[in-house]
Scaffold this motif. Structure first.
Motif, short mmCIF file in Angstrom:
data_model
loop_
_atom_site.label_atom_id
_atom_site.label_comp_id
_atom_site.label_asym_id
_atom_site.label_seq_id
_atom_site.Cartn_x
_atom_site.Cartn_y
_atom_site.Cartn_z
N THR A 142 39.97 38.62 36.49
CA THR A 142 40.09 38.27 34.80
C THR A 142 40.69 39.69 34.53
N GLN A 143 40.28 39.82 33.79
CA GLN A 143 41.10 41.54 32.92
C GLN A 143 40.71 42.49 32.96
N TRP A 144 39.46 42.73 34.60
CA TRP A 144 38.63 43.69 35.03
C TRP A 144 38.65 43.56 36.74
N GLN B 13 46.43 43.00 38.26
CA GLN B 13 47.82 41.94 38.39
C GLN B 13 49.37 42.88 38.41
N GLN C 77 45.09 40.41 43.73
CA GLN C 77 45.06 41.81 43.40
C GLN C 77 46.82 41.37 42.41
N GLY D 95 45.23 38.32 39.34
CA GLY D 95 43.87 38.93 39.05
C GLY D 95 42.92 37.83 38.50
#
Length: 169
Positions: free
Chosen positions: A73-75, A79, A68, A71
Motif C-alpha cells: 500500500t502507500q504506507w 517502493q 519493500q 509496496g
C-alpha cells in the motif's frame, strides 16, 4: 532550464550497476547466512535444522525484499529497489535466550518473541516515523557503530573457534 540529473536519480552504466548490485546481493546474503548460523549453533541445533533455518531466512528475506520493492500500500513498503537482510542488532539477546533454553523449545520461544516484536513494530511504525526528525545522522550512525562494536566479540569468538560463547555481563 538545467537538464542535469541529481546524482541520486542518475542511471549508472550497466557494468557499474551490475557490479554494485552483485556487491549488494553478496553482502545481504552473507548476513542472511551468518545470523542463522550463529543462532542455530547457540540453540545447539543439528546441521539439518540449521540449514532449514538458513533456507527459511533466505526465503523470508526474498519475500520482504519484494514487499519493500513493490509496496503493498502507500504506507507499507518503501517502493524502492532495496534488498532486505537480517539485522545483527538482535543477535546478542537471541544468543542469551538460546543459552537459557537450547533446542527446539528455545527456537520456539525466540521465534515467538520475534513475531510478537514484529507485530508491535508494525503497529508503532506510524508513530516512530513522525519522530525521525529527532534522529539526525550522528545519532543513527552512533547507534550502528555501537551495535557493530558489541558484535565484535562474536567475530572474535568465531576466530578462536567458539562461535556462540558470549562473555557474561
Amino acid at each position: 532550464m538545467s537538464t542535469s540529473v541529481h546524482p541520486v536519480d542518475e542511471i549508472l552504466p550497466v557494468g557499474k550497476m551490475a557490479t554494485l548490485g552483485l556487491q549488494h546481493v553478496l553482502i545481504m546474503y552473507a548476513g542472511a547466512v551468518a545470523v542463522p548460523l550463529i543462532i542455530g549453533r547457540a540453540l545447539q541445533l543439528s546441521p539439518e535444522q540449521i540449514s532449514m533455518l538458513i533456507s527459511a531466512d533466505l526465503f523470508v528475506c526474498g519475500i520482504v525484499t519484494l514487499i519493500q520493492s513493490f509496496g503493498m500500500t502507500q504506507w507499507f513498503g518503501v517502493q524502492l529497489p532495496v534488498m532486505m537482510g537480517v539485522t545483527f542488532a538482535a543477535v546478542a539477546p537471541i544468543v542469551s535466550m538460546a543459552k537459557a533454553t537450547p533446542g527446539i523449545e528455545g527456537a520456539q520461544l525466540i521465534f515467538g518473541a520475534v513475531i510478537g516484536a514484529g507485530l508491535i513494530s508494525i503497529l508503532i511504525a506510524p508513530i516512530v516515523s513522525r519522530m525521525l526528525r529527532f534522529f539526525p545522522p550522528v545519532v543513527t550512525g552512533t547507534i550502528i557503530a555501537v551495535i557493530g562494536i558489541t558484535l565484535m566479540r562474536i567475530g572474535i569468538n568465531w576466530i578462536f573457534g567458539n562461535p556462540v560463547d558470549l562473555p557474561h555481563q
